[in-house]
Enzyme design. Structure first.
Site, mmCIF file in Angstrom:
data_model
loop_
_atom_site.group_PDB
_atom_site.id
_atom_site.type_symbol
_atom_site.label_atom_id
_atom_site.label_comp_id
_atom_site.label_asym_id
_atom_site.label_seq_id
_atom_site.Cartn_x
_atom_site.Cartn_y
_atom_site.Cartn_z
ATOM 1 C CB CYS A 13 -0.938 0.020 1.206
ATOM 2 S SG CYS A 13 -0.081 0.107 2.792
ATOM 3 C CB CYS A 16 4.531 -0.258 1.830
ATOM 4 S SG CYS A 16 3.482 -1.501 2.589
ATOM 5 C CG ASP A 416 8.941 28.539 -33.975
ATOM 6 O OD1 ASP A 416 9.031 29.760 -34.141
ATOM 7 O OD2 ASP A 416 9.730 27.713 -34.484
ATOM 8 C CG ASP A 611 13.694 24.888 -32.534
ATOM 9 O OD1 ASP A 611 13.805 25.315 -31.363
ATOM 10 O OD2 ASP A 611 14.222 25.460 -33.505
#
Length: 718
Positions: A13, A16, A416, A611
C-alpha cells in the site's frame, strides 16, 4: 551525486512506500528518494562517497521488504513474486471454499473430537492454514511494522483475520455460537486473490516500458581489419564499424558511411512510414533496416542512444511525483493509525450497546478489513505509468506528472512557425511557364545551373527537379551573383535563374509574380538566351497535417496562435492557409518568451510548441512547453513534453493523452476516497459483513488499475 533504481518486493500500500522513503532518507549521503508503489521501485539520488547501493538496499530490507538493484535480479524478483502470488491465491481459495460452505449452509460432519463437533475441527484446520500459512505475508508484515513501531495495511488485515480466528476458537472451546472461521478464511482468501489480480494488472500497466527495454539489438556484425565478426552489443564502442543487413536491427546510434536503405523508425517516433537513409545520415539504435545493406559507424554508447534517453525520460517521469500525489502521501501517513483507533472505538461502542463481545467483533473486523489504503496508493502512479508508457510508444515523451496537471487547464496553443507548422526548409510550390519552352524542357536547364549553388533556394529547385526525375545536365561557365542569382552555359545555351535584379524582364507574367509575392512566396525568374521562360514560386510549405491540427484544436475550444520571426506578409499567408486567426510576427528569438508572457497576462493558459533550442526561453515561460526533437534532441530540458517525430497533429494527441491521464488520476482518487468515506461508516454501523468488506477492498484496488488501463484505448489520429 549518483542515481539508482532499486526494485522493492513486499509493498502492499501507499503507507509502505512512505515508510521506505523515510528509512532511506536517513541513510547518510542520500539527497532524495521517491518510491513508486505501482512499479515497485525506489528512485534514489545519493553521494557515492557517503553511501553505497548496498547501504540503500540494507535500509529497505531492515524495514521488512526485499530489495534488488541489478536488472537480472529485478526481472527474477518480479517473476517470482507473480508466481508466488498465484500459488497463494489458488491455495487460499481451495481451502476457504469448504469452510464457507460448512458455515453458511450448516453442513454436518459426523463425529466429535474432545467434545467438539468434527465440522468445527475441519473449519479450524482449513481456516488456520488459510489465514496463517497462505496469509502469512500479512502477519509477517505486521510483525515487521511492530518492530519499527508503525503500521500499514498488513496490520489491518492481520488483526482482522487473527481476531476472527481467535474468537472462533474461544467460542468453540466455551460452547459459544459466535463462530467466525469462515469470516477470517474468506477475508484472507479474497485479499490474497485481490493481491494476485492486482499484481497481474499492474504488470499490464508497464508493458509499454517493458517493450521499450526489449527493443534493443543483442548482437551486431562488427567490421574489423576487413573481417566481419559477430559480437554482443555490450562490447561495441564509439567508432566501431558495423554492417547492417536487410531486416536486422541497428544496434546503436550511428552514421551511415556506405550504402542506402529505408529504415523503420516507428518504435522510436511512432511514425509508420520508413525513412530513407544515405551517406552521412544518422540512424538510431533498435530501429530496423528495411531493404538495403548499410555500413555505419557507431556514434553513441549504449547508455547514450536515443532509445536509452527515451527510457530515462520515462523513468524520470515515474520517479517525479505529481503535485496531487503529495495529498495522497499526507493522507496515507495517518490513515492506518486512525483506522486502528476507529476499529477499537467501534468495538467498544458496540460492546456498550449490546453487552456482547462476539456481536461487537464483526463490525470492528469489517472496519479493519474494508479500510485498506491500497487504492489510494495506486491511483496516481498507475495512471502516470500507463500514460507515459503509451506516450513513449507513440513518440511522445511526458517528462513528469506535473505536465499532466498543467495540460488540463490549457486554452491557448502557440506554435512556432518555422519547422513546427512548416517543413522548415524552402520548397518549390509553383512553376508558371511564360515562354516558348515546356516545363520538362526548361527544368533540366535550370536545375543544371542551380546545382552549382549552395543557396537554400537553389537547393529547393534542384530537389524539385529530382522529384520530377529530371536528368542531370553538365553546366559550364558557372557564375554566382550574390543577391541576384546564378548564371551558366548549359548545352550551349545561356541559362539564368534569379530575382528581378538579374532578370528584369517579367515577360507576360507580372500579375502572377505579384500574386506569388503577395502570398509570401519567394519568386525565381528563369530565362534562356535572354528570354524569360518561367517563374518559380518557393516557400516554406506547411506540414501536411498542420491544417488538420489547427482545426482539431479549434474544435476543442482551444485558441491557436502562430509566433514567428518572419515578416507579417509571409506569416499572414501561412496563417490564412492554415486558418489561424491570431498571428504574432517579426519576433526575435529572445522576444518569444515575452510574447508568451503577454498572452498569459491577458489571462491565457498557454502551451508553446517549438524546436526546443532557439525557443527554450518561450518553452520555459509557457504554462506547458512541448519541444520538437529527434535523436539527440530528445533530452531537451526546457520542454515538459518532447515529440520525437510527427507534425502538429501529434501535439493534439499529446494534449489529449495528458488530459486523459490526469482525468484518470482524478477519477481514481475520487473513487478511492469515496470508497473509504462510504465503506468505513457502513462497516462501523454493522451493516457490512466482514467477507463483503474483504471483497470490496480487493475490488477497489483492482478497479483503480483497470481504470488506468483505459488510457491505452485512446485513439486519436496522429
Amino acid at each position: 551525486m549518483e542515481k539508482t533504481k532499486i526494485l522493492i518486493a513486499g509493498m502492499h500500500c501507499a503507507s509502505c512506500a512512505l515508510r521506505i522513503e523515510k528509512a532511506v532518507k536517513q541513510v547518510s549521503g542520500v539527497r532524495s528518494v521517491a518510491v513508486n508503489y505501482a512499479t515497485d521501485t525506489a528512485s534514489i539520488e545519493f553521494d557515492p562517497a557517503l553511501a553505497k547501493v548496498a547501504d540503500l538496499c540494507r535500509a529497505i530490507e531492515q524495514e521488512g521488504y526485499r530489495a534488488a538493484e541489478n536488472a537480472e535480479a529485478k526481472t527474477g524478483a518480479s517473476v517470482r513474486e507473480a508466481r508466488q502470488a498465484k500459488r497463494l491465491a489458488i491455495g487460499a481459495v481451495l481451502l476457504s471454499v469448504p469452510v464457507f460452505f460448512i458455515a453458511m449452509f450448516g453442513q454436518k460432519i459426523p463425529g466429535e473430537i474432545y467434545g467438539i463437533g468434527a465440522a468445527y475441527w475441519v473449519q479450524f484446520i482449513l481456516s488456520g492454514v488459510t489465514i496463517f500459512w497462505f496469509g502469512r505475508q500479512f502477519h509477517l508484515g505486521m510483525i515487521n511494522r511492530l518492530r519499527h513501531f508503525s503500521s500499514d495495511m498488513d496490520t489491518l488485515v492481520s488483526l482482522g483475520t487473527t481476531v476472527a480466528f481467535a474468537a472462533s476458537v474461544w467460542a468453540a472451546i466455551t460452547g459459544g455460537h459466535a463462530i467466525y472461521f469462515e469470516v477470517g478464511s474468506t477475508v484472507a482468501a479474497l485479499i490474497i486473490v485481490g493481491r494476485y489480480l492486482e499484481t497481474k494488472s499492474r504488470g499490464q500497466t508497464s508493458q509499454a516500458i517493458a517493450k521499450l527495454l526489449e527493443l534493443g539489438a543483442k548482437q551486431a556484425r562488427r567490421i574489423r581489419d576487413g573481417k566481419e565478426e559477430t559480437v554482443d552489443v555490450a562490447d561495441l564502442h564509439v567508432g566501431d564499424m558495423l554492417l547492417i543487413k536487410p531486416g536486422e536491427k541497428i544496434p546503436l546510434d550511428a552514421i551511415v558511411i556506405d550504402g542506402s536503405s529505408s529504415v523503420d523508425e516507428s518504435m522510436l517516433t511512432g511514425e509508420s512510414l520508413p525513412v530513407d537513409k544515405n551517406n552521412n545520415d544518422t540512424v538510431f539504435g533498435a530501429t530496423i533496416n528495411a531493404n538495403g545493406i548499410l555500413t555505419v559507424r557507431v556514434t553513441k554508447a549504449s547508455d547514450e542512444t536515443a532509445l536509452a534517453q527515451i527510457i530515462n525520460v520515462v523513468n524520470d517521469a515515474l520517479a517525479r511525483k505529481a503535485p496531487i500525489e503529495h495529498l495522497v502521501d499526507r493522507v496515507s501517513a495517518i490513515f492506518v493509525p486512525v483506522v486502528l483507533c476507529l476499529a477499537v472505538a467501534v468495538f467498544a461502542g458496540w460492546l456498550l450497546i449490546t453487552g456482547n463481545a462476539a456481536a461487537a467483533l464483526a463490525p470492528a473486523i469489517a472496519v479493519l478489513v474494508v479500510a485498506c489504503p491500497c487504492a489510494l496508493g495506486l491511483a496516481t502512479p498507475t495512471a502516470v505509468l500507463v500514460g507515459t508508457g503509451e506516450g513513449a510508444k507513440n513518440g511522445v515523451l511526458i517528462k513528469s506528472g506535473t505536465a499532466l496537471e498543467k495540460a488540463k487547464k490549457i486554452d491557448t496553443v502557440v506554435f512556432d512557425k518555422t519547422g513546427t507548422l512548416t517543413v522548415g526548409k524552402p520548397m518549390v510550390t509553383d512553376v508558371i511557364m511564360c515562354g516558348s519552352l515546356k516545363e520538362d524542357e526548361l527544368l533540366p536547364l535550370v536545375a543544371a545551373v542551380e546545382a552549382g549553388s549552395e543557396h537554400p533556394l537553389s537547393k529547393a529547385v534542384v530537389a524539385y527537379a529530382l522529384e520530377k526525375k529530371t536528368q542531370a545536365l553538365p553546366a559550364s561557365s558557372f557564375l554566382a551573383l550574390p543577391g541576384q542569382g546564378v548564371r551558366a552555359v548549359v548545352q550551349g545555351r545561356l541559362v539564368e535563374a534569379g530575382n528581378e535584379k538579374l532578370i528584369q524582364d517579367a515577360g507576360a507574367a507580372p500579375q502572377k509574380i505579384f500574386d506569388l509575392e503577395t502570398a509570401g512566396k519567394t519568386v525565381i525568374r528563369a530565362s534562356v538566351d535572354g528570354k524569360i521562360q518561367a517563374i518559380i514560386g518557393i516557400a516554406d510549405a506547411p506540414k501536411a497535417d498542420a491544417k488538420g491540427a489547427v482545426a482539431e484544436l479549434k474544435k476543442q475550444g482551444i485558441a491557436v496562435v502562430m509566433l514567428t520571426g518572419d515578416n507579417i506578409r509571409v506569416a499572414n499567408a501561412i496563417a490564412k492557409e492554415l486558418a489561424i486567426d491570431e498571428v504574432i510576427a517579426g519576433v526575435l528569438p529572445q522576444e518569444k518568451a515575452m510574447a508568451v508572457k503577454k498572452l498569459q497576462d491577458r489571462g491565457r493558459t498557454v502551451v508553446f510548441v517549438g524546436d526546443g533550442i532557439n525557443d527554450a526561453p518561450a518553452l520555459v515561460q509557457a504554462n506547458l512547453g512541448i519541444a520538437l526533437g529527434t535523436g539527440s534532441d530528445i533530452a531537451i530540458e526546457s520542454g515538459d513534453m518532447v515529440l520525437l517525430a510527427g507534425g502538429p497533429l501529434k501535439v493534439v494527441y499529446a494534449l489529449a493523452l495528458a488530459r486523459m491521464t490526469f482525468s484518470t488520476i482524478r477519477q481514481n482518487l475520487f473513487w478511492a476516497f469515496f470508497y473509504n468515506v462510504i465503506a468505513i461508516p457502513v462497516a462501523a454501523l454493522g451493516l457490512l459483513d466482514p467477507m463483503i468488506a474483504g471483497a470490496a477492498m480487493a475490488f477497489s484496488s483492482i478497479s483503480v488499475v483497470l481504470n488506468a488501463l483505459r488510457i491505452k484505448r485512446l485513439t486519436i489520429k496522429r
